[in-house]
Design a protein around this motif. Structure first.
Motif, short mmCIF file in Angstrom:
data_model
loop_
_atom_site.label_atom_id
_atom_site.label_comp_id
_atom_site.label_asym_id
_atom_site.label_seq_id
_atom_site.Cartn_x
_atom_site.Cartn_y
_atom_site.Cartn_z
N GLY A 83 0.80 -1.22 0.19
CA GLY A 83 -0.15 -0.07 -0.16
C GLY A 83 0.79 1.39 0.04
N ASP A 84 2.04 0.98 0.14
CA ASP A 84 3.02 2.43 0.19
C ASP A 84 3.17 2.96 -1.31
N THR A 85 3.34 4.11 -1.16
CA THR A 85 4.07 4.95 -2.63
C THR A 85 5.40 5.33 -2.11
N ILE A 86 6.31 4.71 -3.09
CA ILE A 86 7.58 4.96 -3.03
C ILE A 86 8.13 5.85 -4.18
N VAL A 87 8.72 6.95 -4.06
CA VAL A 87 9.04 7.73 -5.06
C VAL A 87 10.64 8.08 -5.17
N ILE A 88 11.44 7.54 -6.10
CA ILE A 88 12.88 7.67 -6.26
C ILE A 88 13.15 8.95 -7.22
N GLU A 89 13.83 9.89 -6.89
CA GLU A 89 14.56 10.83 -7.53
C GLU A 89 15.76 11.14 -7.43
N GLY A 90 16.51 10.10 -8.01
CA GLY A 90 17.92 9.88 -7.73
C GLY A 90 18.21 9.68 -6.45
N ASP A 91 19.07 10.40 -5.70
CA ASP A 91 19.27 10.25 -4.18
C ASP A 91 18.31 10.42 -3.04
N VAL A 92 17.24 11.30 -3.61
CA VAL A 92 15.89 11.29 -2.76
C VAL A 92 14.94 10.26 -2.90
N ILE A 93 14.73 9.87 -1.78
CA ILE A 93 13.67 8.71 -1.26
C ILE A 93 12.50 9.25 -0.83
N THR A 94 11.27 9.19 -1.23
CA THR A 94 10.02 9.51 -0.61
C THR A 94 9.13 8.27 -0.23
N VAL A 95 8.65 8.26 0.70
CA VAL A 95 7.83 7.27 1.39
C VAL A 95 6.64 7.75 1.73
N ASN A 96 5.54 7.58 1.16
CA ASN A 96 4.20 7.98 1.35
C ASN A 96 4.15 9.69 1.63
N GLY A 97 4.76 10.16 0.75
CA GLY A 97 4.99 11.55 0.86
C GLY A 97 6.06 12.25 1.74
N LYS A 98 6.79 11.52 2.53
CA LYS A 98 7.96 11.85 3.32
C LYS A 98 8.95 11.65 3.08
N VAL A 99 9.98 12.59 2.84
CA VAL A 99 11.41 12.19 2.23
C VAL A 99 12.12 11.37 3.33
N LEU A 100 12.91 10.70 3.28
CA LEU A 100 13.75 9.83 4.07
C LEU A 100 14.85 10.84 4.41
N ARG A 101 15.18 11.41 5.54
CA ARG A 101 16.00 12.20 5.85
C ARG A 101 17.27 11.60 6.44
N THR A 102 18.40 12.23 5.90
CA THR A 102 19.94 11.68 5.81
C THR A 102 20.69 12.66 6.50
N GLU A 103 21.64 12.06 7.19
CA GLU A 103 22.62 13.12 7.84
C GLU A 103 24.13 12.57 7.56
N PHE A 104 24.79 13.59 6.72
CA PHE A 104 26.22 13.21 6.36
C PHE A 104 27.18 12.86 7.39
N LEU A 105 27.90 11.85 7.44
CA LEU A 105 28.74 11.54 8.46
C LEU A 105 30.48 11.50 8.09
N ARG A 106 30.61 11.18 6.89
CA ARG A 106 32.23 11.15 6.69
C ARG A 106 32.20 10.27 5.09
N VAL A 107 33.40 10.55 4.83
CA VAL A 107 33.89 10.01 3.58
C VAL A 107 34.78 8.58 3.68
N ASP A 108 34.63 7.60 2.99
CA ASP A 108 35.41 6.73 3.04
C ASP A 108 35.74 6.26 1.77
N ASP A 109 37.10 6.28 1.24
CA ASP A 109 37.53 6.24 -0.09
C ASP A 109 36.69 7.16 -0.97
N ASP A 110 35.90 6.76 -1.94
CA ASP A 110 35.18 7.36 -2.86
C ASP A 110 33.65 7.49 -2.58
N ASN A 111 33.40 6.97 -1.33
CA ASN A 111 31.94 6.95 -1.02
C ASN A 111 31.62 7.90 0.38
#
Length: 287
Positions: free
Chosen positions: A190-218
């Motif tokens: 029943g969920d609606t998943i919207v994916i726009e590149g790095d941004v993921i939305t579940v039922n109208g709510k964007v999954l919040r992310t918090e930058f931590l660090r860089v490991d190699d190229d990631n």
């Protein structure tokens, strides 16, 4: 009637079934000692080979080989020095070892088939959470796919879908695949998943992310999904760049790998049916 174990049988058991050779030579206590030691050796082999580079020659040498040799030689020496005056215990009789072996490994098979089963991580799709070479213990009871070692005893749907929770990690078979995958559950029926590149939305709510660090190229982020949070990684040099909207059907689930730019998941092969679940990751063995 006097009885004495045969040397060639002792050596054969020592090589093929190391601890069981001591049952044959009427040494039950040594059987348990060597059995427990075999578990220790297996763990040591795993730990040592985990730290050795794949191309190093030591990666092809195992402590278990030395353990098998010591076990076979020790059992053979006991056989040669065996006293015919010693009372022959039941576990030294001809039928005992096949019976004990069959019962023991039948119990192991049933435990793996219905309760908990270990799996190794073969790829980087769940980095940084699960790394290549680590082992996971998967809880299987209630998920319907009961079997092990390639043998299926029963295959039904998940018994209670309320046990499937967003943010948890599960093992399952993707559509049209006989290889089990391990991914994180993002979308419920029943969920609606919207994916726009790095941004993921579940039922109208964007999954919040918090930058931590860089490991190699990631770049490593902490992602928040409901009351759960976990680590994900992205590679800005090779983004997947998927743009799609998915309506999750009834009795189906939407999965993503934590290594978002290097994971084949529901963005590519769609949602997963409750009939294709294997179980939930209950423990990670990161030795």
């Amino acid at each position: 009637m006097e009885w004495k174990p045969k040397g060639w049988i002792t050596l054969l058991l020592g090589i093929l079934l190391p601890p069981f050779a001591f049952l044959y030579v009427n040494q039950g206590t040594l059987f348990w000692r060597y059995f427990l030691l075999s578990l220790v050796v297996a763990v040591l082999d795993y730990v040592l080979h985990k730290s050795i580079p794949p191309s190093h020659w030591l990666n092809y040498v195992y402590l278990n080989w030395l353990f098998t040799l010591v076990c076979a030689v020790h059992a053979y020496l006991l056989c040669r020095a065996y006293s015919t005056q010693k009372v022959r215990r039941w576990y030294a009789k001809w039928w005992a070892i096949p019976a004990i072996f069959t019962i023991f490994y039948s119990l192991v098979f049933l435990f793996r088939a219905f309760c908990y089963e270990p799996f190794s991580i073969p790829a980087t799709s769940m980095n940084p959470t699960l790394k290549v070479g680590e082992y996971i213990i998967v809880k299987k009871w209630g998920f319907g796919d009961y079997g092990s070692y390639g043998v299926t005893l029963n295959n039904t749907q998940v018994k209670d879908e309320s046990m499937l929770q967003r943010g948890e990690i599960y093992v399952f078979y993707p559509p049209d695949s006989e290889t089990p995958y391990v991914k994180r559950l993002i979308g419920l029926p029943g969920d609606t998943i919207v994916i726009e590149g790095d941004v993921i939305t579940v039922n109208g709510k964007v999954l919040r992310t918090e930058f931590l660090r860089v490991d190699d190229d990631n770049k490593i982020y902490r992602e928040f999904l409901g009351d759960k949070n976990y680590l994900i990684q992205r590679n800005p040099n090779r983004p997947v760049g998927v743009f799609q909207t998915v309506e999750v059907p009834a009795h189906h689930y939407f999965f993503l790998g934590d290594n978002r730019d290097n994971s084949r998941d529901s963005r590519f092969w769609g949602t997963v049916s409750t009939a294709d679940f294997v179980g939930e990751v209950a423990m990670v063995l990161a030795l």
